[in-house]
Scaffold this motif. Structure first.
Motif, PDB file in Angstrom:
ATOM      1  N   LEU A   1      70.162 -19.956 -10.438  1.00 60.35           N
ATOM      2  CA  LEU A   1      69.555 -21.212  -9.966  1.00 60.35           C
ATOM      3  C   LEU A   1      70.625 -22.257  -9.691  1.00 60.35           C
ATOM      4  O   LEU A   1      70.609 -22.930  -8.659  1.00 60.35           O
ATOM      5  CB  LEU A   1      68.564 -21.755 -11.004  1.00 60.35           C
TER       6      LEU A   1
ATOM      7  N   TRP B   1      60.294 -25.804   2.943  1.00 64.67           N
ATOM      8  CA  TRP B   1      61.334 -25.570   1.920  1.00 64.67           C
ATOM      9  C   TRP B   1      62.278 -24.456   2.337  1.00 64.67           C
ATOM     10  O   TRP B   1      63.493 -24.578   2.248  1.00 64.67           O
ATOM     11  CB  TRP B   1      60.659 -25.389   0.557  1.00 64.67           C
TER      12      TRP B   1
ATOM     13  N   HIS C   1      51.850 -13.332  -3.547  1.00 65.94           N
ATOM     14  CA  HIS C   1      51.058 -12.304  -2.868  1.00 65.94           C
ATOM     15  C   HIS C   1      51.812 -10.976  -2.950  1.00 65.94           C
ATOM     16  O   HIS C   1      52.985 -10.917  -2.551  1.00 65.94           O
ATOM     17  CB  HIS C   1      50.876 -12.666  -1.402  1.00 65.94           C
TER      18      HIS C   1
ATOM     19  N   ARG D   1      55.909 -24.284   1.640  1.00 62.44           N
ATOM     20  CA  ARG D   1      56.926 -23.245   1.473  1.00 62.44           C
ATOM     21  C   ARG D   1      57.734 -23.041   2.767  1.00 62.44           C
ATOM     22  O   ARG D   1      58.945 -22.807   2.718  1.00 62.44           O
ATOM     23  CB  ARG D   1      56.270 -21.923   1.033  1.00 62.44           C
TER      24      ARG D   1
ATOM     25  N   GLY E   1      49.898 -23.064  -4.761  1.00 63.89           N
ATOM     26  CA  GLY E   1      49.972 -21.755  -4.144  1.00 63.89           C
ATOM     27  C   GLY E   1      50.001 -20.600  -5.118  1.00 63.89           C
ATOM     28  O   GLY E   1      49.696 -20.741  -6.304  1.00 63.89           O
ATOM     29  N   ARG E   2      50.380 -19.473  -4.579  1.00 66.29           N
ATOM     30  CA  ARG E   2      50.357 -18.242  -5.366  1.00 66.29           C
ATOM     31  C   ARG E   2      51.375 -17.249  -4.832  1.00 66.29           C
ATOM     32  O   ARG E   2      51.901 -17.398  -3.736  1.00 66.29           O
ATOM     33  CB  ARG E   2      48.975 -17.618  -5.301  1.00 66.29           C
TER      34      ARG E   2
ATOM     35  N   PRO F   1      66.582 -18.595  -3.266  1.00 64.84           N
ATOM     36  CA  PRO F   1      66.631 -18.035  -4.624  1.00 64.84           C
ATOM     37  C   PRO F   1      65.923 -16.691  -4.781  1.00 64.84           C
ATOM     38  O   PRO F   1      64.951 -16.413  -4.099  1.00 64.84           O
ATOM     39  CB  PRO F   1      65.949 -19.116  -5.477  1.00 64.84           C
TER      40      PRO F   1
ATOM     41  N   HIS G   1      55.705 -25.367  -7.701  1.00 74.59           N
ATOM     42  CA  HIS G   1      54.928 -24.173  -8.054  1.00 74.59           C
ATOM     43  C   HIS G   1      53.610 -24.497  -8.744  1.00 74.59           C
ATOM     44  O   HIS G   1      52.893 -23.579  -9.146  1.00 74.59           O
ATOM     45  CB  HIS G   1      55.774 -23.190  -8.872  1.00 74.59           C
TER      46      HIS G   1
ATOM     47  N   THR H   1      62.618 -16.843 -12.798  1.00 76.28           N
ATOM     48  CA  THR H   1      63.319 -18.110 -12.502  1.00 76.28           C
ATOM     49  C   THR H   1      62.561 -19.330 -13.034  1.00 76.28           C
ATOM     50  O   THR H   1      63.177 -20.330 -13.400  1.00 76.28           O
ATOM     51  CB  THR H   1      63.514 -18.287 -10.978  1.00 76.28           C
TER      52      THR H   1
ATOM     53  N   SER I   1      55.875 -11.251  -1.492  1.00 78.43           N
ATOM     54  CA  SER I   1      57.026 -11.190  -2.400  1.00 78.43           C
ATOM     55  C   SER I   1      56.962  -9.984  -3.331  1.00 78.43           C
ATOM     56  O   SER I   1      57.960  -9.624  -3.954  1.00 78.43           O
ATOM     57  CB  SER I   1      57.070 -12.463  -3.252  1.00 78.43           C
TER      58      SER I   1
HETATM   59 FE1  DDH Z   1      58.643 -20.970  -4.516  1.00 78.20          FE
HETATM   60  N1  DDH Z   1      58.010 -19.023  -4.494  1.00 78.20           N
HETATM   61  N2  DDH Z   1      60.372 -20.388  -5.375  1.00 78.20           N
HETATM   62  N3  DDH Z   1      59.325 -22.876  -4.409  1.00 78.20           N
HETATM   63  N4  DDH Z   1      56.947 -21.487  -3.565  1.00 78.20           N
HETATM   64  C1  DDH Z   1      56.792 -18.575  -4.060  1.00 78.20           C
HETATM   65  C2  DDH Z   1      55.758 -19.338  -3.576  1.00 78.20           C
HETATM   66  C3  DDH Z   1      55.848 -20.705  -3.376  1.00 78.20           C
HETATM   67  C4  DDH Z   1      60.724 -19.121  -5.747  1.00 78.20           C
HETATM   68  C5  DDH Z   1      60.021 -17.965  -5.448  1.00 78.20           C
HETATM   69  C6  DDH Z   1      58.733 -17.955  -4.927  1.00 78.20           C
HETATM   70  C7  DDH Z   1      60.524 -23.328  -4.880  1.00 78.20           C
HETATM   71  C8  DDH Z   1      61.397 -22.602  -5.668  1.00 78.20           C
HETATM   72  C9  DDH Z   1      61.341 -21.239  -5.878  1.00 78.20           C
HETATM   73  C10 DDH Z   1      56.626 -22.766  -3.174  1.00 78.20           C
HETATM   74  C11 DDH Z   1      57.465 -23.865  -3.145  1.00 78.20           C
HETATM   75  C12 DDH Z   1      58.735 -23.900  -3.716  1.00 78.20           C
HETATM   76  C13 DDH Z   1      56.738 -17.148  -4.199  1.00 78.20           C
HETATM   77  C14 DDH Z   1      55.575 -16.266  -3.816  1.00 78.20           C
HETATM   78  C15 DDH Z   1      57.938 -16.761  -4.743  1.00 78.20           C
HETATM   79  C16 DDH Z   1      58.373 -15.342  -5.109  1.00 78.20           C
HETATM   80  C17 DDH Z   1      55.598 -15.933  -2.328  1.00 78.20           C
HETATM   81  C18 DDH Z   1      54.439 -15.060  -1.911  1.00 78.20           C
HETATM   82  O1  DDH Z   1      54.320 -13.952  -2.464  1.00 78.20           O
HETATM   83  O2  DDH Z   1      53.668 -15.490  -1.034  1.00 78.20           O
HETATM   84  C19 DDH Z   1      61.965 -19.147  -6.504  1.00 78.20           C
HETATM   85  C20 DDH Z   1      62.684 -17.929  -7.046  1.00 78.20           C
HETATM   86  C21 DDH Z   1      62.319 -20.460  -6.608  1.00 78.20           C
HETATM   87  C22 DDH Z   1      63.465 -21.014  -7.379  1.00 78.20           C
HETATM   88  O3  DDH Z   1      64.340 -20.210  -7.817  1.00 78.20           O
HETATM   89  C23 DDH Z   1      63.562 -22.228  -7.779  1.00 78.20           C
HETATM   90  C24 DDH Z   1      60.753 -24.676  -4.434  1.00 78.20           C
HETATM   91  C25 DDH Z   1      62.014 -25.476  -4.745  1.00 78.20           C
HETATM   92  C26 DDH Z   1      59.640 -25.040  -3.700  1.00 78.20           C
HETATM   93  C27 DDH Z   1      59.367 -26.327  -3.000  1.00 78.20           C
HETATM   94  O4  DDH Z   1      58.473 -26.440  -2.238  1.00 78.20           O
HETATM   95  C28 DDH Z   1      60.199 -27.505  -3.223  1.00 78.20           C
HETATM   96  C29 DDH Z   1      55.234 -22.800  -2.753  1.00 78.20           C
HETATM   97  C30 DDH Z   1      54.478 -24.048  -2.299  1.00 78.20           C
HETATM   98  C31 DDH Z   1      54.751 -21.504  -2.880  1.00 78.20           C
HETATM   99  C32 DDH Z   1      53.322 -21.007  -2.605  1.00 78.20           C
HETATM  100  C33 DDH Z   1      53.228 -20.365  -1.257  1.00 78.20           C
HETATM  101  C34 DDH Z   1      51.863 -19.804  -0.965  1.00 78.20           C
HETATM  102  O5  DDH Z   1      51.739 -19.122   0.064  1.00 78.20           O
HETATM  103  O6  DDH Z   1      50.915 -20.015  -1.718  1.00 78.20           O
END
Ligand code: DDH
Length: 285
Positions: A150, A47, A177, A44, A174-175, A141, A171, A230, A181
């Motif tokens: 998106l 990203w 929290h 994350r 992970g998770r 996002p 997705h 999303t 978020s």
């Molecule tokens: Fe995500 N993401 N993500 N995400 N994401 C969250 C966690 C993780 C969105 C929202 C959230 C991608 C796209 C999107 C990862 C990778 C990727 C969380 C939770 C939210 C909210 C955070 C928290 O509470 O800790 C949204 C909205 C989008 C979208 O609109 C497409 C993308 C493209 C990626 C990528 O890696 C390519 C990962 C991994 C996590 C888990 C993190 C963790 O600590 O566990």
């Protein structure tokens, strides 16, 4: 005199491979974090460092690592990513010649591969920027939105529908929290393993609104897995859904497309001098 200068250290592929191995080792040594791995939060970080890119103004992106500074570190979307940045500090201390910008993306590559994902080509060349290069809030996002948002956000980075769906499969990891978020729970039952399960359950499970005081999110019947608005937009939209169906049926197809698109994401806006992309071997436990 003229022509005499101290020899500059020019790192080779082997030097970067040592950093990859060090990150992999540190991942193994810290299996008491969260669901058992820093891997997801490292993915994350990479990203969110990259996803600020804007094709029109050519600003943002992984080059610069401006999330080191306020205000970018305080943007709502980056809540909790300090855990990932702090995890990498001892690596930066041991290999001070690597830039944060290269380190964060290499850590994303390493974490993803070590959790069972496909090999991701990577090359060095990012330079750290200063505070003036921080991007404005709102480039990443917003999970409460749907398909129009998106396409606007990922279109600004230069991605099409297929690439949006391919990226979203991250997705599986992970998770959410509540103290980061505000959302709660993991997407899959294997949050530290790279699989195409995100697409499978998006199609196969029945998703209902979670009844709670927090932000609007979906839960499955067992209430052990979640989806963001999303995420759900990927099956509500016919164009997106085609690709969800494809990746749910064919993990190899997703692995291939994900590797291509994440490599592209990590390189957005970077003025590379090196043409060649490298791949690093997975380190066995
Ligand atoms: Fe995500 N993401 N993500 N995400 N994401 C969250 C966690 C993780 C969105 C929202 C959230 C991608 C796209 C999107 C990862 C990778 C990727 C969380 C939770 C939210 C909210 C955070 C928290 O509470 O800790 C949204 C909205 C989008 C979208 O609109 C497409 C993308 C493209 C990626 C990528 O890696 C390519 C990962 C991994 C996590 C888990 C993190 C963790 O600590 O566990």
């Amino acid at each position: 005199g003229a022509g005499f200068s101290p020899k500059e250290f020019i790192p080779t592929k082997e030097d970067y491979a040592k950093i990859y191995e060090e990150i992999a080792k540190r991942l193994e040594e810290n299996e008491d974090y969260d669901d058992g791995s820093y891997g997801p939060v490292l993915v994350r970080l990479a990203w969110h460092a990259s996803g600020t890119y804007d094709v029109e103004t050519k600003t943002g992106g992984s080059n610069g690592a401006t999330m080191r500074f306020q205000p970018e570190s305080d943007h709502g979307a980056n809540a909790g990513l300090k855990a990932a940045r702090d995890f990498l500090e001892p690596i930066k201390a041991k290999f001070p010649w690597i830039t944060y910008s290269d380190l964060w993306t290499l850590a994303g590559v390493c974490a993803f591969q070590q959790m069972g994902g496909p090999v991701i080509p990577w090359r060095p060349g990012r330079a750290d920027g200063d505070i003036s290069a921080c991007t404005p809030d709102g480039r990443l996002p917003d999970a409460s939105k749907e398909q129009k948002h998106l396409r606007a956000i990922f279109g600004r980075m230069g991605f099409n529908d297929q690439e949006i769906v391919a990226l979203s499969g991250a997705h599986a990891l992970g998770r959410c929290h509540t103290d980061r978020s505000g959302y709660d729970g993991p997407w899959t039952h294997s949050p530290t393993m790279v699989t195409n399960n995100f697409y499978e359950i998006l199609l196969d499970e029945k998703w209902n609104w979670k009844k709670w005081g927090g932000p609007a999110q979906y839960e499955d019947k067992s209430k052990s897995r979640m989806m963001l608005p999303t995420d759900m937009a990927l099956v509500k939209d016919r164009e997106f859904k085609k690709y969800v169906e494809k990746y749910a049926k064919d993990q190899e197809a997703w692995f291939k497309d994900f590797s291509d698109v994440i490599a592209k994401l990590f390189e957005l806006g970077v003025p590379f001098k090196q043409e060649e992309k490298w791949t690093f071997k997975v380190v066995d436990a």
